[in-house]
Design an enzyme around this catalytic site. Structure first.
Site, mmCIF file in Angstrom:
data_model
loop_
_atom_site.group_PDB
_atom_site.id
_atom_site.type_symbol
_atom_site.label_atom_id
_atom_site.label_comp_id
_atom_site.label_asym_id
_atom_site.label_seq_id
_atom_site.Cartn_x
_atom_site.Cartn_y
_atom_site.Cartn_z
ATOM 1 N N CYS A 1 29.594 41.117 25.762
ATOM 2 C CA CYS A 1 30.773 40.156 24.479
ATOM 3 C C CYS A 1 30.921 38.839 24.189
ATOM 4 C CB CYS A 1 31.959 40.938 24.780
ATOM 5 S SG CYS A 1 33.367 40.237 24.002
ATOM 6 N N HIS A 2 30.983 37.862 23.580
ATOM 7 C CA HIS A 2 30.425 37.182 22.946
ATOM 8 C C HIS A 2 31.710 36.162 23.884
ATOM 9 C CE1 HIS A 2 28.354 35.819 19.804
ATOM 10 N NE2 HIS A 2 28.087 37.233 19.260
ATOM 11 N N THR A 3 32.254 36.473 24.288
ATOM 12 C CA THR A 3 34.033 35.993 25.121
ATOM 13 C C THR A 3 32.544 36.122 27.102
ATOM 14 O OG1 THR A 3 35.662 37.050 24.168
ATOM 15 C CG2 THR A 3 35.500 36.214 26.666
ATOM 16 N N HIS B 1 33.685 42.587 30.704
ATOM 17 C CA HIS B 1 34.847 43.045 30.382
ATOM 18 C C HIS B 1 34.605 44.269 29.559
ATOM 19 C CE1 HIS B 1 34.104 40.224 27.499
ATOM 20 N NE2 HIS B 1 35.354 40.748 26.658
ATOM 21 N N GLU B 2 34.007 44.689 29.564
ATOM 22 C CA GLU B 2 33.571 45.435 28.466
ATOM 23 C C GLU B 2 33.133 46.470 29.134
ATOM 24 O OE1 GLU B 2 33.613 44.396 23.809
ATOM 25 O OE2 GLU B 2 31.579 45.454 23.825
ATOM 26 N N CYS C 1 51.816 46.637 31.553
ATOM 27 C CA CYS C 1 53.193 46.966 32.526
ATOM 28 C C CYS C 1 53.873 48.031 32.572
ATOM 29 C CB CYS C 1 53.574 46.140 33.099
ATOM 30 S SG CYS C 1 55.177 45.536 31.826
ATOM 31 N N CYS D 1 57.865 46.082 30.375
ATOM 32 C CA CYS D 1 58.269 45.047 30.368
ATOM 33 C C CYS D 1 58.417 44.811 28.570
ATOM 34 C CB CYS D 1 57.078 43.060 30.047
ATOM 35 S SG CYS D 1 55.371 43.321 28.963
ATOM 36 N N CYS E 1 56.092 45.630 26.160
ATOM 37 C CA CYS E 1 55.306 46.980 26.326
ATOM 38 C C CYS E 1 56.520 47.889 25.802
ATOM 39 C CB CYS E 1 55.435 47.448 27.601
ATOM 40 S SG CYS E 1 53.519 46.549 28.846
ATOM 41 N N CYS F 1 51.819 42.490 26.534
ATOM 42 C CA CYS F 1 52.617 42.526 28.352
ATOM 43 C C CYS F 1 52.241 41.250 28.790
ATOM 44 C CB CYS F 1 51.535 43.372 28.861
ATOM 45 S SG CYS F 1 52.271 43.897 30.608
ATOM 46 N N ARG G 1 49.449 40.121 30.258
ATOM 47 C CA ARG G 1 48.210 39.767 29.331
ATOM 48 C C ARG G 1 47.202 38.961 29.301
ATOM 49 N NH1 ARG G 1 51.907 35.561 24.738
ATOM 50 N NH2 ARG G 1 53.338 37.945 26.205
ATOM 51 N N CYS H 1 36.749 46.063 24.350
ATOM 52 C CA CYS H 1 37.088 45.158 23.760
ATOM 53 C C CYS H 1 36.767 45.278 21.867
ATOM 54 C CB CYS H 1 35.506 43.598 24.379
ATOM 55 S SG CYS H 1 36.781 42.059 24.578
ATOM 56 N N ARG I 1 25.428 45.300 20.410
ATOM 57 C CA ARG I 1 25.737 45.525 21.472
ATOM 58 C C ARG I 1 24.757 45.758 22.167
ATOM 59 N NH1 ARG I 1 29.721 42.946 20.778
ATOM 60 N NH2 ARG I 1 31.794 42.622 21.551
#
Length: 380
Positions: free
Chosen positions: A48-50, A70-71, A100, A103, A106, A114, A118, A178, A373
């Site tokens: 992903c670009h992130t 992260h994907e 979680c 909180c 959530c 969250c 987060r 993501c 992707r």
């Protein structure tokens, strides 16, 4: 897999040793999961670009050496103390943000932000003890957004793990952890276009096309794609886009062009570029009285959104969204089901597949803007 429970696992991971330098496949040690943690065998991950943004480390705190990614999708290998909702063998999506379930966010039906889990791009350790679960020769290798999926095994907080249908093909649904869910949810959960309505999508990358896919699923009759890159227009037709506007082709602002095309403005717009001018255009192109604009793209930190207050007083609505307003554990399983019942088409987002050993080629493809992707297969 239970034979490895409680033991350190040695496996391959793609380590980013320094900003902008090719990732290096290394043997890393992955510690067992601690309290409220899950160790996952990653089978497929995508780029992903992130990942590229934090690998380049331009404009934020550089944290290296680090395992990005992260994907992804995988199978639970073992669980730590206190984990009751997941068990070894479960099919899961690790997610960069969490739920979680305790909180105020959530417990709210409106928020997915969250307080505990987060997204935190600066933190390179687990929240339980402030330590990394990755090491090489005893030296820590840092985590990335709590997921670090460019590793054959990773350790993730249980609140950042969505348990999904075991029949879902992991090489397809991994993209839902993501970008695709971000765009899809921005339309379906936040913009909420009605059947027969008009929607403008700003930015036709993977997230924007996912937003268009959401408009298609919702039954929008006109989906107007806005992009500076005309080569994206043909591809976008597969995602339901019916008309195209390239701002470079016009002398007046794109919001005026769209207002002329739609007799006063579109019913909904979704902005997926993060460029401040596009954000302003996306808001100003919606119809007065009922138009809703949704901002998805992340702007430059110095960017300022400017519009005349009358645009709001004339009953246009401006909204923002994070991860498509999906709560990871509660909502992602149902997004997977949208794919399983053929309501959502994921195959058209996947343009490349590469083995883990060629992960740097995936970075090259993204830097060149080729494809949407790229799925990275962890096993040979």
């Amino acid at each position: 897999m239970s034979s490895t429970k409680g033991q350190v696992i040695r496996c391959k991971a793609a380590v980013a040793w320094e900003a902008g330098k090719p990732l290096v496949i290394e043997e890393v040690e992955v510690a067992p999961p601690q309290k409220m943690e899950v160790r996952i065998k990653i089978l497929y991950t995508s780029l992903c670009h992130t990942d590229v943004y934090f690998w380049e480390a331009k404009g934020q705190n550089p944290v290296f050496p680090r395992i990005l990614g992260h994907e992804a999708a995988g199978i639970v290998e073992s669980v730590g103390e206190g984990v009751i909702e997941l068990a070894p063998g479960d099919h899961v999506l690790p997610v960069f943000t969490g739920e979680c379930k305790d909180c105020a966010h959530c417990k709210s039906e409106e928020s997915n932000m969250c307080s505990l889990l987060r997204i935190n791009t600066d933190r390179g350790v687990m929240i339980h003890d402030g330590q990394s679960r990755f090491s090489i020769n005893g030296k820590p290798i840092y985590h990335f957004v709590g997921t670090s999926t460019f590793s054959e095994y990773t350790v993730v907080h249980v609140g950042c793990v969505a348990k999904i249908n075991p029949l879902a093909p992991l090489d397809k649904v991994c993209v839902l952890s993501c970008g695709i869910s971000t765009g899809l949810g921005a339309t379906l959960n936040v913009a909420k276009p009605t059947k027969g309505s008009s929607v403008a999508i700003f930015g036709l990358g993977a997230v924007g096309l996912a937003a268009a896919e959401g408009a298609r699923i919702a039954g929008a009759s006109r989906i107007i794609g806005v992009d500076l890159n005309a080569s994206r227009f043909e591809e976008a037709k597969k995602f339901g886009v019916t008309e195209f506007v390239n701002p470079k082709d016009h002398s007046k602002p794109v919001q005026e062009i769209i207002a002329e095309m739609t007799d006063g403005g579109v019913d909904r717009s979704v902005e997926c570029t993060g460029h401040i001018d596009a954000m302003i255009s996306a808001f100003e192109c919606v119809h007065d009285g009922w138009g809703v604009a949704v901002l998805v793209g992340v702007p430059h930190k110095e960017a300022v959104f400017k519009t005349h207050p009358m645009n709001l007083l004339n009953e246009r609505t401006l909204k923002g969204t994070f991860f498509g307003n999906y709560k990871p554990r509660s909502d992602l399983p149902s997004v997977v089901e949208k794919y399983m019942n053929r309501e959502l088409e994921l195959e058209k987002f996947i343009t490349h597949t590469l083995p883990f050993t060629q992960i740097n080629k995936a970075f090259d493809l993204m830097l060149k803007g080729e494809g949407l992707r790229c799925i990275i297969t962890m096993e040979d």
